[in-house]
Design an enzyme around this catalytic site. Structure first.
Site, short mmCIF file in Angstrom:
data_model
loop_
_atom_site.label_atom_id
_atom_site.label_comp_id
_atom_site.label_asym_id
_atom_site.label_seq_id
_atom_site.Cartn_x
_atom_site.Cartn_y
_atom_site.Cartn_z
N SER A 1 9.95 11.63 -3.57
CA SER A 1 10.43 12.69 -2.70
C SER A 1 11.65 13.44 -3.23
O SER A 1 11.90 14.57 -2.83
CB SER A 1 10.72 12.15 -1.30
OG SER A 1 11.55 11.03 -1.36
N HIS B 1 4.08 13.27 0.38
CA HIS B 1 4.23 14.62 -0.19
C HIS B 1 3.01 15.10 -0.95
O HIS B 1 3.01 16.20 -1.50
CB HIS B 1 5.46 14.66 -1.11
CG HIS B 1 6.72 14.34 -0.40
ND1 HIS B 1 7.44 15.27 0.33
CD2 HIS B 1 7.38 13.17 -0.25
CE1 HIS B 1 8.48 14.68 0.88
NE2 HIS B 1 8.47 13.41 0.55
N LYS C 1 4.51 16.79 7.35
CA LYS C 1 4.90 17.61 6.20
C LYS C 1 3.82 18.69 6.01
O LYS C 1 3.75 19.59 6.82
CB LYS C 1 5.15 16.70 5.00
CG LYS C 1 6.45 15.91 5.28
CD LYS C 1 6.79 14.83 4.32
CE LYS C 1 8.12 14.20 4.79
NZ LYS C 1 8.32 12.86 4.32
#
Ligand SMILES: *Cc1c(COP(=O)(O)O)cnc(C)c1O
Length: 387
Positions: free
Chosen positions: A177, A205, A239
């Site tokens: 990250s 992610h 996200k």
């Protein structure tokens, strides 16, 4: 008691480590409003620009009409709605696993997954740059906690070969990250199979962003066909998916074990069904809107091109996380503050979040950024570099 807390807070302030919150009064998007001022933001994880998508808003409203607002209870009592169930089925199919289990947040998913699978007799092997939630989970599990240097599989193998334990769990971010680099997933899987270890992969992610149709890091060309029964896959839904929550996908025995014993799954109210309902739309948009991933690629290429002649260098990354290394913490803070005065938000990341001497600006790109947005950032950086 209060004097002690005040003293600790004062020390923190003095070290320049006191953190503050800013109040955002607009939806999350490439441009956000803070205290009435408009900012161009390179600071969110809304990589595909879905957080404020009209279709997601419409399905959240539709979900509220169908299921109300609150789940009312935990999944094992009577909070497990059809929306949760349908979403689990969709996520399992999308990521290529037999089953998936929904958690309220990624933090809770990691805590639940690691503590349900590892205990006192076991060993957890963790990449040094893993997300804090994985470290917390490993500590809470009471397993032996063994960290290996970032992506150093020779070091990992040496530890796997020598440590004695009932179960061995290797845990790693799929996309790191603060670095934006991608773990050597295929080799990690092979190593875990050789040492009869589990591999817990946190794709917070990568999900939605990487791989065919945004199915995540396991679907990158270099990882094709690397599914393994030893693999436990976790990804978050706050996200790229633009909502909130997380899921774990794995073999049925693993999912059943989590349902029976993951405490952060059992002892908490189920996430609002309207969010699960909206997430079904998210999964559809992730799958169908290839142009969002193409826009991200275009923005990445433009950024890399635009910062080439700066004194600060981007770390090598093919993900929307593009860290610009300053090394010096004060320098990172100075640039971040100066950008803010230009109406551009890019967070400075300092030790201990990153190693000593590796302070950086964490530029986070979104499909919602237009070419002129990226241009504005690179122009401002050039101006600051020559100032
Ligand atoms: C954000 C993040 C989490 C936590 O997910 P939340 O849903 O925000 O709690 C876990 N792991 C990684 C790698 C993350 O980046």
């Amino acid at each position: 008691m209060f004097a002690d807390l005040a003293e600790q807070l004062r020390i923190r302030e003095q070290k320049g480590l006191r953190r503050t919150r800013q109040i955002v009064d607009s939806p999350q998007a490439s441009h956000i409003t803070i205290d009435g001022r408009d900012y161009l933001a390179f600071s969110s994880n809304d990589y595909l620009g879905l957080a404020n998508h009209p279709e997601l808003i419409a399905s959240a409203c539709d979900g509220a009409r169908r299921y109300g607002v609150g789940a009312g209870a935990s999944h094992l009592v009577n909070g497990h709605s059809a929306a949760h169930h349908d979403l689990e089925t969709a996520l399992a199919a999308f990521t290529g696993f037999p089953q998936a289990l929904l958690f309220s947040t990624g933090y809770m998913a990691n805590i639940g997954m690691v503590t349900a699978l590892a205990g006192r007799e076991d060993a957890v092997f963790a990449d040094k740059l893993n997300h804090a939630s994985l470290n917390d989970a490993a500590l809470l599990s009471r397993a032996q906690f063994i960290r290996y240097p970032h992506c150093d599989l020779a070091a990992l193998e040496q530890r796997l070969a020598t440590v004695q334990a009932r179960r061995k769990l290797v845990i790693s971010d799929a996309v790191f990250s603060m670095e934006g680099d991608i773990a050597p997933i295929r080799r990690l899987i092979a190593l875990c199979e050789r040492y009869h270890a589990w591999l817990l992969l946190d794709d917070a992610h990568g999900f939605g962003v990487l791989g065919e149709q945004g199915r995540g890091s396991l679907f990158l060309p270099e990882n094709a066909h690397s599914h393994s029964p030893n693999l436990v896959y976790m990804a978050t839904l706050g996200k790229a998916a633009g909502v909130s929550g997380a899921f774990v996908a794995a073999q049925p025995e693993v999912i059943e074990t989590l349902i029976q014993s993951a405490r952060s799954y059992i002892y908490t109210t189920a996430t609002a069904p309207l969010l699960a309902h909206a997430l079904l739309t998210s999964v559809r948009l992730i799958k169908q809107d290839e142009w969002r991933r193409e826009a991200l690629q275009r923005n990445m290429a433009q950024l890399k091109q635009g910062v080439q002649s700066l004194p600060w260098k981007l770390l090598p990354s093919n993900t929307p996380i593009q860290p610009l290394l300053t090394g010096d913490s004060a320098e990172a803070v100075r640039i971040s503050q100066a950008l803010r005065e230009h109406g551009i938000l890019v967070p400075a990341i300092r030790p201990p979040t990153v190693p000593q001497g590796a302070a950086r600006l964490r530029i986070s790109l979104s499909a919602a950024h237009r070419p002129e947005d990226v241009q504005r950032l690179t122009d401002a950086l050039h101006e600051l570099a020559s100032a």
